[in-house]
Motif scaffolding. Structure first.
Motif, PDB file in Angstrom:
ATOM      1  N   SER A  60       0.835  -1.191   0.000  1.00 38.19           N
ATOM      2  CA  SER A  60       0.000   0.000   0.000  1.00 38.19           C
ATOM      3  C   SER A  60       0.873   1.246   0.000  1.00 38.19           C
ATOM      4  O   SER A  60       2.063   1.183   0.321  1.00 38.19           O
ATOM      5  CB  SER A  60      -0.924  -0.009   1.226  1.00 38.19           C
ATOM      6  N   PRO A  61       0.308   2.404  -0.365  1.00 39.22           N
ATOM      7  CA  PRO A  61       1.101   3.638  -0.334  1.00 39.22           C
ATOM      8  C   PRO A  61       1.664   3.906   1.050  1.00 39.22           C
ATOM      9  O   PRO A  61       0.940   3.940   2.046  1.00 39.22           O
ATOM     10  CB  PRO A  61       0.089   4.711  -0.754  1.00 39.22           C
ATOM     11  N   PHE A  79       4.039  -2.182  -6.183  1.00 38.99           N
ATOM     12  CA  PHE A  79       3.547  -0.922  -5.634  1.00 38.99           C
ATOM     13  C   PHE A  79       2.970  -0.103  -6.772  1.00 38.99           C
ATOM     14  O   PHE A  79       3.211  -0.376  -7.960  1.00 38.99           O
ATOM     15  CB  PHE A  79       4.669  -0.147  -4.922  1.00 38.99           C
ATOM     16  N   GLN A  85       4.950  11.460 -10.441  1.00 36.35           N
ATOM     17  CA  GLN A  85       5.781  10.963  -9.354  1.00 36.35           C
ATOM     18  C   GLN A  85       7.099  10.415  -9.881  1.00 36.35           C
ATOM     19  O   GLN A  85       7.188   9.964 -11.017  1.00 36.35           O
ATOM     20  CB  GLN A  85       5.050   9.870  -8.569  1.00 36.35           C
ATOM     21  N   ASP A 191       3.753  14.764  -7.430  1.00 34.96           N
ATOM     22  CA  ASP A 191       2.379  14.307  -7.519  1.00 34.96           C
ATOM     23  C   ASP A 191       1.815  14.688  -8.872  1.00 34.96           C
ATOM     24  O   ASP A 191       2.546  15.110  -9.781  1.00 34.96           O
ATOM     25  CB  ASP A 191       1.523  14.894  -6.389  1.00 34.96           C
ATOM     26  N   THR A 216      -2.028   3.648  -7.062  1.00 38.67           N
ATOM     27  CA  THR A 216      -2.557   4.929  -6.631  1.00 38.67           C
ATOM     28  C   THR A 216      -3.006   5.764  -7.817  1.00 38.67           C
ATOM     29  O   THR A 216      -3.503   6.868  -7.638  1.00 38.67           O
ATOM     30  CB  THR A 216      -1.489   5.706  -5.850  1.00 38.67           C
TER      31      THR A 216
END
Length: 293
Positions: A60-61, A79, A85, A191, A216
């Motif tokens: 998970s993040p 991941f 990113q 981001d 994500t």
């Protein structure tokens, strides 16, 4: 007087119960979980690793991994990364005791995208060799910035799932199977606001349907197909029967027209085609007109 004495005895009988309840209340409150525990939201480190792409352990993040492994195994984690990113993979290998090893060991880390294409590292140590006296080994890999889209023939990183593979390239044969441990940390800088517009759009993140990692990236909404006046002609379970019948009719019509054009009507044959000379007529040739008996 007797009533007062009985009341005093009842009060004395209730004192132990009140004392026990007073002592048990703090203990119960201390045993209950605190509402502030885990307020940071950081998930616990993963304690397992996969042995192939299909069995890669999803991270998970913000989740790390702390796994006890055997020297020589292939280890896989997955991941997610979104556009804008720049992921960085950091690995620390705690080697077996030097007394149990028989020589240096070379470890390697590789990163693959959702299509299992190997991604190049812009910085970091992908391959490192630990001497027999070394206790730990550090590996890291910094990927390129994840793009919003790319050409089909290019290998640029795109939003979706990424795989980390840790392996041993060179190790003495007796050292295979020795117990060791690995700590994995994945950091992402930037981001979606940092993604530079490039004039393209990715329809969906590169997330494999089987064994994919926790992504994500935001999946794009499905785009409705544009309909035309001929759209219904090529869709439906019975459209193939219509086209089959129409094709058969056109083939039969072409055969009839071709037969009519190529055959010769009766009684209208040309004189030079299959003509038979009348009987008794003299044939032209080398003996024509000769009076030989």
């Amino acid at each position: 007087m007797r009533t007062t004495f009985r009341g005093a005895l009842a009060a004395l009988a209730l004192l132990p119960a009140l004392a026990l309840s007073a002592l048990g209340a703090p203990a119960a409150s201390a045993a209950s979980p605190s509402p502030t525990a885990g307020a940071s939201g950081t998930p616990a480190p993963a304690t397992k690793a996969g042995t192939s792409f299909l069995t890669a352990v999803n991270l998970s993040p913000g989740q790390d991994a702390n796994v006890a492994v055997s020297t020589g195994d292939y280890l896989y984690w997955a991941f997610g990364a979104s556009e804008g990113q720049t992921p960085t993979v950091n690995l620390t290998v705690n080697l077996a005791p030097p007394a149990d090893r028989h020589g240096p060991q070379t470890w390697s880390v590789e990163v693959f995208d959702g299509l299992r294409r190997r991604q190049s590292c812009t910085a970091g140590t992908q391959n490192a060799t630990a001497e027999q006296s070394a206790a730990t080994l550090a590996l890291n890999c910094t990927l390129r910035e994840v793009r919003t889209w790319a050409e089909p023939w290019s290998g640029d990183p795109l939003p979706g799932t990424y795989y980390v593979r840790l392996s041993v390239n060179d190790v003495p044969q007796p050292d295979l199977g020795l117990a060791s441990s690995v700590q994995l940390h994945v950091a992402a800088k930037g981001d979606a606001d940092n993604a530079q517009p490039e004039g393209g759009e990715l329809k969906a993140p590169l997330v494999p349907p089987v064994g994919g990692g926790a992504s994500t990236a935001k999946a794009a909404a499905p785009v409705a197909q544009e309909e035309h006046w001929y759209t219904g002609w090529f869709s439906g379970w019975n459209s193939r029967w219509y086209w089959t019948i129409a094709g058969g009719f056109l083939a039969a019509l072409a055969g009839v027209i071709g037969y009519k054009l190529t055959r010769h009507p009766r009684g209208h044959r040309p004189g030079h085609y299959g003509a038979v000379p009348p009987q008794g007529s003299q044939q032209s040739g080398g003996y024509a007109g000769s009076n030989r008996p």
